[in-house]
Design a protein around this motif. Structure first.
Motif, PDB file in Angstrom:
ATOM      1  N   LYS A   1       0.956  -1.064   0.103  1.00  0.00           N
ATOM      2  CA  LYS A   1       0.203  -0.029  -0.063  1.00  0.00           C
ATOM      3  C   LYS A   1       0.983   1.277   0.294  1.00  0.00           C
ATOM      4  O   LYS A   1       1.654   1.463   1.002  1.00  0.00           O
ATOM      5  N   ASP A   2       0.740   2.005  -1.154  1.00  0.00           N
ATOM      6  CA  ASP A   2       1.743   3.223  -1.355  1.00  0.00           C
ATOM      7  C   ASP A   2       3.081   3.060  -1.132  1.00  0.00           C
ATOM      8  O   ASP A   2       3.689   4.007  -0.825  1.00  0.00           O
ATOM      9  N   THR A   3       3.620   1.786  -1.367  1.00  0.00           N
ATOM     10  CA  THR A   3       4.948   1.421  -1.193  1.00  0.00           C
ATOM     11  C   THR A   3       5.341   0.578  -1.932  1.00  0.00           C
ATOM     12  O   THR A   3       4.861  -0.428  -2.345  1.00  0.00           O
ATOM     13  N   VAL A   4       6.768   0.720  -2.641  1.00  0.00           N
ATOM     14  CA  VAL A   4       7.236  -0.322  -3.178  1.00  0.00           C
ATOM     15  C   VAL A   4       8.705  -0.697  -2.264  1.00  0.00           C
ATOM     16  O   VAL A   4       9.370   0.063  -1.933  1.00  0.00           O
ATOM     17  N   TYR A   5       8.677  -2.283  -2.476  1.00  0.00           N
ATOM     18  CA  TYR A   5       9.925  -2.607  -1.778  1.00  0.00           C
ATOM     19  C   TYR A   5      10.837  -3.345  -2.363  1.00  0.00           C
ATOM     20  O   TYR A   5      10.586  -4.041  -3.502  1.00  0.00           O
ATOM     21  N   LEU A   6      12.090  -3.337  -1.945  1.00  0.00           N
ATOM     22  CA  LEU A   6      13.105  -4.298  -2.344  1.00  0.00           C
ATOM     23  C   LEU A   6      13.496  -5.121  -1.270  1.00  0.00           C
ATOM     24  O   LEU A   6      14.538  -4.465  -0.565  1.00  0.00           O
ATOM     25  N   GLU A   7      13.213  -6.271  -1.244  1.00  0.00           N
ATOM     26  CA  GLU A   7      13.926  -7.331  -0.273  1.00  0.00           C
ATOM     27  C   GLU A   7      15.174  -7.886  -1.041  1.00  0.00           C
ATOM     28  O   GLU A   7      15.252  -8.400  -2.248  1.00  0.00           O
ATOM     29  N   MET A   8      16.257  -7.735  -0.088  1.00  0.00           N
ATOM     30  CA  MET A   8      17.595  -8.119  -0.805  1.00  0.00           C
ATOM     31  C   MET A   8      18.229  -9.174   0.223  1.00  0.00           C
ATOM     32  O   MET A   8      18.314  -8.818   1.559  1.00  0.00           O
ATOM     33  N   ASN A   9      18.481 -10.336  -0.213  1.00  0.00           N
ATOM     34  CA  ASN A   9      19.038 -11.360   0.383  1.00  0.00           C
ATOM     35  C   ASN A   9      20.316 -11.984   0.019  1.00  0.00           C
ATOM     36  O   ASN A   9      20.770 -11.245  -1.307  1.00  0.00           O
ATOM     37  N   SER A  10      20.962 -12.652   0.571  1.00  0.00           N
ATOM     38  CA  SER A  10      22.298 -13.192   0.194  1.00  0.00           C
ATOM     39  C   SER A  10      23.256 -11.970  -0.290  1.00  0.00           C
ATOM     40  O   SER A  10      23.697 -12.174  -1.288  1.00  0.00           O
ATOM     41  N   LEU A  11      23.207 -10.968   0.469  1.00  0.00           N
ATOM     42  CA  LEU A  11      24.134  -9.616   0.035  1.00  0.00           C
ATOM     43  C   LEU A  11      25.467  -9.828  -0.092  1.00  0.00           C
ATOM     44  O   LEU A  11      25.764 -10.799   0.763  1.00  0.00           O
ATOM     45  N   LYS A  12      26.063  -9.333  -1.208  1.00  0.00           N
ATOM     46  CA  LYS A  12      27.537  -9.683  -1.267  1.00  0.00           C
ATOM     47  C   LYS A  12      28.078  -8.105  -1.280  1.00  0.00           C
ATOM     48  O   LYS A  12      27.350  -7.171  -1.372  1.00  0.00           O
ATOM     49  N   PRO A  13      29.447  -8.070  -0.989  1.00  0.00           N
ATOM     50  CA  PRO A  13      30.063  -6.858  -1.000  1.00  0.00           C
ATOM     51  C   PRO A  13      29.810  -5.943  -2.301  1.00  0.00           C
ATOM     52  O   PRO A  13      29.719  -4.737  -2.318  1.00  0.00           O
ATOM     53  N   GLU A  14      29.641  -6.732  -3.342  1.00  0.00           N
ATOM     54  CA  GLU A  14      29.426  -5.955  -4.801  1.00  0.00           C
ATOM     55  C   GLU A  14      28.027  -5.386  -4.868  1.00  0.00           C
ATOM     56  O   GLU A  14      27.796  -4.445  -5.818  1.00  0.00           O
ATOM     57  N   ASP A  15      27.219  -5.669  -3.866  1.00  0.00           N
ATOM     58  CA  ASP A  15      25.845  -4.832  -3.769  1.00  0.00           C
ATOM     59  C   ASP A  15      25.905  -3.418  -3.161  1.00  0.00           C
ATOM     60  O   ASP A  15      24.852  -2.890  -2.976  1.00  0.00           O
ATOM     61  N   THR A  16      27.106  -3.190  -2.592  1.00  0.00           N
ATOM     62  CA  THR A  16      27.476  -1.976  -2.101  1.00  0.00           C
ATOM     63  C   THR A  16      27.146  -0.819  -2.865  1.00  0.00           C
ATOM     64  O   THR A  16      27.883  -0.726  -4.061  1.00  0.00           O
ATOM     65  N   ALA A  17      26.013   0.088  -2.611  1.00  0.00           N
ATOM     66  CA  ALA A  17      25.990   1.247  -3.422  1.00  0.00           C
ATOM     67  C   ALA A  17      24.908   2.000  -2.701  1.00  0.00           C
ATOM     68  O   ALA A  17      24.049   1.710  -1.754  1.00  0.00           O
ATOM     69  N   VAL A  18      24.649   3.224  -3.240  1.00  0.00           N
ATOM     70  CA  VAL A  18      23.582   3.947  -2.961  1.00  0.00           C
ATOM     71  C   VAL A  18      22.280   3.523  -3.755  1.00  0.00           C
ATOM     72  O   VAL A  18      22.326   3.481  -5.022  1.00  0.00           O
ATOM     73  N   TYR A  19      21.220   3.126  -3.218  1.00  0.00           N
ATOM     74  CA  TYR A  19      20.046   2.780  -3.832  1.00  0.00           C
ATOM     75  C   TYR A  19      18.732   3.615  -3.922  1.00  0.00           C
ATOM     76  O   TYR A  19      18.576   4.372  -3.149  1.00  0.00           O
ATOM     77  N   TYR A  20      18.585   3.952  -5.176  1.00  0.00           N
ATOM     78  CA  TYR A  20      17.600   4.827  -5.580  1.00  0.00           C
ATOM     79  C   TYR A  20      16.287   4.149  -5.987  1.00  0.00           C
ATOM     80  O   TYR A  20      16.443   3.129  -6.692  1.00  0.00           O
ATOM     81  N   CYS A  21      15.030   4.710  -5.786  1.00  0.00           N
ATOM     82  CA  CYS A  21      14.010   4.439  -6.317  1.00  0.00           C
ATOM     83  C   CYS A  21      13.620   5.733  -7.258  1.00  0.00           C
ATOM     84  O   CYS A  21      13.829   6.849  -7.122  1.00  0.00           O
ATOM     85  N   ALA A  22      12.887   5.063  -8.407  1.00  0.00           N
ATOM     86  CA  ALA A  22      12.706   6.239  -9.678  1.00  0.00           C
ATOM     87  C   ALA A  22      11.401   5.603 -10.280  1.00  0.00           C
ATOM     88  O   ALA A  22      11.076   4.582 -10.066  1.00  0.00           O
ATOM     89  N   GLY A  23      10.835   6.589 -10.527  1.00  0.00           N
ATOM     90  CA  GLY A  23       9.311   6.306 -11.268  1.00  0.00           C
ATOM     91  C   GLY A  23       9.168   6.957 -12.508  1.00  0.00           C
ATOM     92  O   GLY A  23       9.501   7.785 -13.164  1.00  0.00           O
ATOM     93  N   ARG A  24       8.144   6.271 -13.347  1.00  0.00           N
ATOM     94  CA  ARG A  24       7.601   6.852 -14.617  1.00  0.00           C
ATOM     95  C   ARG A  24       6.208   6.940 -14.822  1.00  0.00           C
ATOM     96  O   ARG A  24       5.631   5.804 -14.005  1.00  0.00           O
TER      97      ARG A  24
END
Length: 126
Positions: A74-97
């Motif tokens: 409801k009014d939210t978009v999720y990103l569930e991240m599992n088994s995270l790796k060092p290469e996943d390190t980043a600034v994460y942005y959501c964007a819309g169209r």
């Protein structure tokens, strides 16, 4: 003002999990196709996952397929991240169209996004 807001980032050990959230201020997120993008230090921004406004169609980058899950609440978009790796390190942005051709096009065709959040930092490190 029209704005997306991300939350849920932080420091996590390799193999751990985080759940990111994207919400909207100033407009109705339920009518917007949403993508998660990330930018690692020294790297260009890349698409991670995209979802249609209805939530019926999904796209995942090869690097996260099987580990990340995008979903709409409801009014939210999720990103569930599992088994995270060092290469996943980043600034994460959501964007819309407000419209897309296909969800894969949104994530892979370098479309201009109509809305961006400020980002949330995910650091995967032991």
């Amino acid at each position: 003002q029209l704005q997306l807001v991300e939350s849920g980032g932080g420091l996590v050990q390799p193999g751990g999990s985080l759940r990111l959230s994207c919400s909207a201020s100033g407009f109705d997120l339920d009518y917007i196709a949403i993508g998660w993008f990330r930018q690692a230090p020294g790297k260009e921004r890349e698409a991670v996952s995209c979802i249609t406004s209805s939530g019926s169609d999904l796209y995942y980058a090869d690097s996260v397929t099987g580990r990340f899950t995008i979903s709409r609440g409801k009014d939210t978009v999720y990103l569930e991240m599992n088994s995270l790796k060092p290469e996943d390190t980043a600034v994460y942005y959501c964007a819309g169209r407000t419209w897309i051709t296909t969800v894969s096009d949104m994530c892979t065709s370098n479309y201009e996004m109509h809305y961006w959040g400020k980002g949330t930092l995910v650091t995967v490190s032991a």
